[in-house]
Design a protein around this motif. Structure first.
Motif, PDB file in Angstrom:
ATOM      1  N   LEU A  72       2.825   5.353   6.246  1.00 11.92           N
ATOM      2  CA  LEU A  72       3.476   4.048   6.386  1.00 11.92           C
ATOM      3  C   LEU A  72       4.329   3.954   7.641  1.00 11.92           C
ATOM      4  O   LEU A  72       4.292   2.935   8.345  1.00 11.92           O
ATOM      5  N   VAL A  73       5.082   4.998   7.928  1.00  9.31           N
ATOM      6  CA  VAL A  73       6.051   4.926   9.031  1.00  9.31           C
ATOM      7  C   VAL A  73       5.434   5.337  10.369  1.00  9.31           C
ATOM      8  O   VAL A  73       5.552   4.615  11.362  1.00  9.31           O
ATOM      9  N   SER A  74       4.780   6.489  10.402  1.00 10.38           N
ATOM     10  CA  SER A  74       4.273   7.001  11.681  1.00 10.38           C
ATOM     11  C   SER A  74       2.940   6.381  12.091  1.00 10.38           C
ATOM     12  O   SER A  74       2.744   6.031  13.240  1.00 10.38           O
ATOM     13  N   ALA A 117       8.904  -0.812  -1.120  1.00  9.18           N
ATOM     14  CA  ALA A 117       7.765  -1.180  -1.961  1.00  9.18           C
ATOM     15  C   ALA A 117       7.063   0.068  -2.499  1.00  9.18           C
ATOM     16  O   ALA A 117       6.651   0.103  -3.668  1.00  9.18           O
ATOM     17  N   LEU A 118       6.946   1.096  -1.670  1.00  5.51           N
ATOM     18  CA  LEU A 118       6.353   2.355  -2.116  1.00  5.51           C
ATOM     19  C   LEU A 118       7.182   2.966  -3.244  1.00  5.51           C
ATOM     20  O   LEU A 118       6.635   3.427  -4.246  1.00  5.51           O
ATOM     21  N   SER A 119       8.491   2.946  -3.101  1.00  2.98           N
ATOM     22  CA  SER A 119       9.369   3.482  -4.155  1.00  2.98           C
ATOM     23  C   SER A 119       9.181   2.736  -5.471  1.00  2.98           C
ATOM     24  O   SER A 119       9.154   3.353  -6.541  1.00  2.98           O
ATOM     25  N   VAL A 120       9.045   1.426  -5.398  1.00  2.00           N
ATOM     26  CA  VAL A 120       8.830   0.632  -6.611  1.00  2.00           C
ATOM     27  C   VAL A 120       7.473   0.984  -7.224  1.00  2.00           C
ATOM     28  O   VAL A 120       7.362   1.154  -8.445  1.00  2.00           O
ATOM     29  N   LEU A 150      -1.160  -1.599   3.422  1.00  2.00           N
ATOM     30  CA  LEU A 150      -0.073  -1.320   2.492  1.00  2.00           C
ATOM     31  C   LEU A 150      -0.402  -1.756   1.068  1.00  2.00           C
ATOM     32  O   LEU A 150      -0.127  -1.025   0.118  1.00  2.00           O
ATOM     33  N   SER A 151      -0.993  -2.911   0.895  1.00  2.00           N
ATOM     34  CA  SER A 151      -1.309  -3.407  -0.445  1.00  2.00           C
ATOM     35  C   SER A 151      -2.226  -2.445  -1.196  1.00  2.00           C
ATOM     36  O   SER A 151      -2.026  -2.178  -2.390  1.00  2.00           O
ATOM     37  N   ALA A 158      -1.267  -0.311  -4.597  1.00  2.00           N
ATOM     38  CA  ALA A 158      -2.091  -0.417  -5.805  1.00  2.00           C
ATOM     39  C   ALA A 158      -2.574   0.960  -6.256  1.00  2.00           C
ATOM     40  O   ALA A 158      -2.552   1.275  -7.458  1.00  2.00           O
ATOM     41  N   LEU A 159      -2.989   1.787  -5.309  1.00  2.00           N
ATOM     42  CA  LEU A 159      -3.473   3.130  -5.654  1.00  2.00           C
ATOM     43  C   LEU A 159      -2.341   4.015  -6.179  1.00  2.00           C
ATOM     44  O   LEU A 159      -2.517   4.741  -7.159  1.00  2.00           O
TER      45      LEU A 159
END
Length: 192
Positions: A42-44, A55-58, A104-105, A109-110
């Motif tokens: 996500l970041v790099s 969102a990843l944490s959620v 990201l979506s 989901a995965l």
């Protein structure tokens, strides 16, 4: 004078527990192996910001906070071995999907789906411990399970970080998917 063996490792005398513990150890390692890989992706790789990490944490936490109580009930009503093997095979497939995730979506989901499957695996594994060790070894067996969980929370991100540094996050996802297949191979050998 009695020969005193370490009590903690007493449950490993029982083959069914060794199989269950081996599967748990590999599965727990897989759960944490892609932790840094997801952040690196996500970041790099995708240059997304704090919103994506939130969102990843959620997506990681939601299944355990909301769905786990319901899936625990289902895991208790279904054959435990079947639940664990199915959860491992499906988690392997889901994590393999991360190798090819385009956005990201899809990642969210995965990750969410893997979390739901993990909420089924955990209670089935925990309930199986009492079925594969005698009552005298139950405390030590549960302690080994917690030891596995805590150690892999340290080792998984370290190994995942090494994989990310060596070849990028997608290799970590691939190795993570394989850990779930190995776990399933251990657990499928358990007696019914």
């Amino acid at each position: 004078r009695k020969n005193v063996k370490p009590v903690l490792f007493a449950p490993l005398r029982h083959r069914p527990f060794r199989l269950l513990f081996g599967g748990q150890l590999i599965s727990d390692l897989g759960d944490w192996l892609d932790f840094l890989a997801l952040i690196a992706l996500l970041v790099s790789s995708w240059h997304l910001g704090p919103g994506a990490l939130a969102a990843l944490s959620v997506a990681v936490a939601f299944p355990f906070a909301v769905i786990a109580p319901l899936s625990g009930v289902w895991a208790d009503r279904l054959p435990r071995k079947t639940v664990m093997v199915a959860a491992d095979l499906l988690r392997a497939l889901v994590v393999f999907g991360l190798v090819f995730a385009p956005n990201l979506s899809t990642v969210l989901a995965l990750v969410f789906t893997r979390g739901v499957l993990s909420t089924l695996f955990g209670p089935a594994r925990q309930a199986t411990i009492a079925a594969v060790v005698p009552q005298d070894d139950l405390l030590a067996a549960n302690s080994l399970g917690q030891l596995s969980f805590q150690l892999t929370k340290i080792l998984g991100p370290v190994l995942g970080g090494l994989l990310v540094a060596a070849a990028g996050p997608r290799l970590a996802f691939l190795v993570d998917a394989v850990t779930f297949l190995v776990s399933a191979a251990f657990i499928i050998q358990l007696p019914a």
